[in-house]
Motif scaffolding. Structure first.
Motif, PDB file in Angstrom:
ATOM      1  N   ALA A  22     -10.315 -14.235  84.584  1.00 30.28           N
ATOM      2  CA  ALA A  22      -9.876 -13.258  85.634  1.00 30.28           C
ATOM      3  C   ALA A  22      -8.618 -12.986  85.814  1.00 30.28           C
ATOM      4  CB  ALA A  22     -10.976 -13.186  87.116  1.00 30.28           C
ATOM      5  N   THR A  23      -8.122 -11.926  86.229  1.00 31.95           N
ATOM      6  CA  THR A  23      -6.889 -11.609  86.981  1.00 31.95           C
ATOM      7  C   THR A  23      -6.913 -10.796  87.894  1.00 31.95           C
ATOM      8  OG1 THR A  23      -6.366  -9.534  85.307  1.00 31.95           O
ATOM      9  CG2 THR A  23      -5.797 -11.538  84.434  1.00 31.95           C
ATOM     10  N   GLY A  24      -5.666 -10.761  88.877  1.00 35.05           N
ATOM     11  CA  GLY A  24      -5.820  -9.950  90.010  1.00 35.05           C
ATOM     12  C   GLY A  24      -4.553  -9.839  90.528  1.00 35.05           C
ATOM     13  N   MET A  25      -4.476  -9.091  91.234  1.00 31.83           N
ATOM     14  CA  MET A  25      -3.146  -8.774  92.204  1.00 31.83           C
ATOM     15  C   MET A  25      -3.487  -8.252  93.518  1.00 31.83           C
ATOM     16  SD  MET A  25      -0.697  -6.376  93.376  1.00 31.83           S
ATOM     17  CE  MET A  25      -1.291  -4.750  92.659  1.00 31.83           C
ATOM     18  N   THR A  26      -2.728  -8.660  94.451  1.00 32.21           N
ATOM     19  CA  THR A  26      -2.814  -8.138  96.047  1.00 32.21           C
ATOM     20  C   THR A  26      -1.559  -7.717  96.281  1.00 32.21           C
ATOM     21  OG1 THR A  26      -2.330 -10.543  96.935  1.00 32.21           O
ATOM     22  CG2 THR A  26      -4.534  -9.925  96.642  1.00 32.21           C
ATOM     23  N   VAL A  27      -1.290  -6.659  97.154  1.00 36.86           N
ATOM     24  CA  VAL A  27      -0.198  -6.279  97.937  1.00 36.86           C
ATOM     25  C   VAL A  27      -0.492  -6.905  99.485  1.00 36.86           C
ATOM     26  CG1 VAL A  27       1.123  -4.238  98.650  1.00 36.86           C
ATOM     27  CG2 VAL A  27      -0.174  -4.185  96.575  1.00 36.86           C
ATOM     28  N   PHE A  49      -9.104 -23.289  87.812  1.00 38.08           N
ATOM     29  CA  PHE A  49      -7.666 -23.145  88.620  1.00 38.08           C
ATOM     30  C   PHE A  49      -7.490 -22.024  88.784  1.00 38.08           C
ATOM     31  CE2 PHE A  49      -7.981 -27.139  85.767  1.00 38.08           C
ATOM     32  CZ  PHE A  49      -7.599 -27.966  86.738  1.00 38.08           C
ATOM     33  N   VAL A  50      -6.651 -21.815  90.123  1.00 39.51           N
ATOM     34  CA  VAL A  50      -6.015 -20.190  89.953  1.00 39.51           C
ATOM     35  C   VAL A  50      -4.522 -20.335  89.915  1.00 39.51           C
ATOM     36  CG1 VAL A  50      -5.829 -18.050  91.480  1.00 39.51           C
ATOM     37  CG2 VAL A  50      -7.952 -19.489  91.343  1.00 39.51           C
ATOM     38  N   TYR A  51      -3.782 -19.710  89.199  1.00 41.12           N
ATOM     39  CA  TYR A  51      -2.190 -19.628  89.318  1.00 41.12           C
ATOM     40  C   TYR A  51      -1.818 -18.432  90.093  1.00 41.12           C
ATOM     41  CZ  TYR A  51      -1.989 -22.878  85.276  1.00 41.12           C
ATOM     42  OH  TYR A  51      -2.155 -23.990  84.418  1.00 41.12           O
ATOM     43  N   THR A  52      -0.947 -18.713  90.934  1.00 40.55           N
ATOM     44  CA  THR A  52      -0.500 -17.786  91.746  1.00 40.55           C
ATOM     45  C   THR A  52       0.759 -17.376  91.715  1.00 40.55           C
ATOM     46  OG1 THR A  52      -2.611 -18.391  93.182  1.00 40.55           O
ATOM     47  CG2 THR A  52      -0.820 -16.980  94.186  1.00 40.55           C
ATOM     48  N   TRP A  53       1.488 -16.393  91.684  1.00 39.48           N
ATOM     49  CA  TRP A  53       3.018 -16.196  91.836  1.00 39.48           C
ATOM     50  C   TRP A  53       3.271 -14.670  92.450  1.00 39.48           C
ATOM     51  CZ3 TRP A  53      -0.145 -15.760  87.776  1.00 39.48           C
ATOM     52  CH2 TRP A  53      -0.262 -14.299  87.056  1.00 39.48           C
ATOM     53  N   VAL A  54       4.339 -14.878  92.858  1.00 41.55           N
ATOM     54  CA  VAL A  54       4.980 -13.568  93.529  1.00 41.55           C
ATOM     55  C   VAL A  54       5.425 -12.572  92.404  1.00 41.55           C
ATOM     56  CG1 VAL A  54       6.746 -12.421  95.191  1.00 41.55           C
ATOM     57  CG2 VAL A  54       5.541 -14.292  95.764  1.00 41.55           C
ATOM     58  N   SER A  55       4.699 -11.473  92.047  1.00 41.38           N
ATOM     59  CA  SER A  55       5.269 -10.643  90.951  1.00 41.38           C
ATOM     60  C   SER A  55       6.303  -9.452  91.342  1.00 41.38           C
ATOM     61  CB  SER A  55       3.987 -10.162  90.264  1.00 41.38           C
ATOM     62  OG  SER A  55       2.939  -9.739  90.968  1.00 41.38           O
ATOM     63  N   ARG A  56       6.328  -9.185  92.601  1.00 38.18           N
ATOM     64  CA  ARG A  56       7.205  -8.046  93.124  1.00 38.18           C
ATOM     65  C   ARG A  56       7.534  -8.149  94.558  1.00 38.18           C
ATOM     66  NH1 ARG A  56       7.049  -3.922  96.585  1.00 38.18           N
ATOM     67  NH2 ARG A  56       4.837  -4.389  96.960  1.00 38.18           N
ATOM     68  N   PHE A  74       4.978  -7.478  99.288  1.00 32.81           N
ATOM     69  CA  PHE A  74       5.083  -8.295  98.191  1.00 32.81           C
ATOM     70  C   PHE A  74       3.680  -8.097  97.388  1.00 32.81           C
ATOM     71  CE2 PHE A  74       4.793 -11.223 101.328  1.00 32.81           C
ATOM     72  CZ  PHE A  74       3.821 -12.447 101.042  1.00 32.81           C
ATOM     73  N   ASP A  75       4.031  -8.499  96.064  1.00 33.53           N
ATOM     74  CA  ASP A  75       2.597  -8.626  95.572  1.00 33.53           C
ATOM     75  C   ASP A  75       2.515 -10.030  94.982  1.00 33.53           C
ATOM     76  OD1 ASP A  75       2.714  -5.837  95.328  1.00 33.53           O
ATOM     77  OD2 ASP A  75       3.068  -5.542  93.324  1.00 33.53           O
ATOM     78  N   MET A  76       1.424 -10.441  95.082  1.00 32.87           N
ATOM     79  CA  MET A  76       0.904 -11.869  94.537  1.00 32.87           C
ATOM     80  C   MET A  76      -0.301 -11.899  93.346  1.00 32.87           C
ATOM     81  SD  MET A  76       0.882 -14.601  97.477  1.00 32.87           S
ATOM     82  CE  MET A  76       1.334 -15.710  96.411  1.00 32.87           C
ATOM     83  N   SER A  77       0.371 -11.930  92.036  1.00 32.43           N
ATOM     84  CA  SER A  77      -0.537 -12.021  91.123  1.00 32.43           C
ATOM     85  C   SER A  77      -1.553 -13.228  90.953  1.00 32.43           C
ATOM     86  CB  SER A  77       0.310 -11.707  89.743  1.00 32.43           C
ATOM     87  OG  SER A  77       0.805 -10.421  90.041  1.00 32.43           O
TER      88      SER A  77
END
Length: 139
Positions: free
Chosen positions: A104-109, A73-80, A86-89
């Motif tokens: 694994a962890t990740g973040m996109t701007v 599964f992938v958990y996704t949330w807006v972190s900033r 905005f950042d999605m982690s």
């Protein structure tokens, strides 16, 4: 706060070493991001032919391999949230003996963009409101 997306692994995702190839993790993030937007914004809130987002940055940290038989599964949330971006982690987890283990962890701007003009725009107020309300609903 976190949206959960199941990921179906396919045989083509597996490399010669028997685990999910690293290039597929970004696809998993993308699937989860689209699923998040559908859940939070609904299908008719955004006219993607006029305004939307572009990815400016992506970061990815691998912790454990994923195998073909794994349930993930992938958990996704807006972190900033900023003014125009905005950042999605993301957190990818696999189920091991009934417990979720982070692999694994990740973040996109993500930058908001007017597709017609090619110019960045402020995050639409409706988007911010919906993302904030969704985050509170899941807290």
């Amino acid at each position: 706060m976190k949206h959960k997306t199941p990921i179906q692994l396919r045989f083509k995702d597996i490399d010669k070493l028997g685990h999910v190839n690293n290039a597929n993790y970004l696809t998993f993030f993308e699937l989860a991001r689209v699923d998040y937007f559908q859940a939070v914004m609904g299908n008719k809130t955004i006219d993607w032919s006029i305004e939307g987002i572009i990815m400016a940055t992506v970061e990815l940290t691998f912790k454990q391999p994923i195998l073909l038989e794994d349930e993930i599964f992938v958990y996704t949330w807006v972190s900033r949230t900023g003014t125009k971006s905005f950042d999605m982690s993301c957190s990818i987890v696999k189920v091991v003996n009934g417990t979720e283990v982070e692999v694994a962890t990740g973040m996109t701007v993500l930058v908001c963009l007017n597709y017609k003009t090619g110019q960045t725009i402020e995050i639409p107020t409706l988007w911010k409101e919906k993302m904030e309300a969704y985050g509170k609903k899941l807290s």
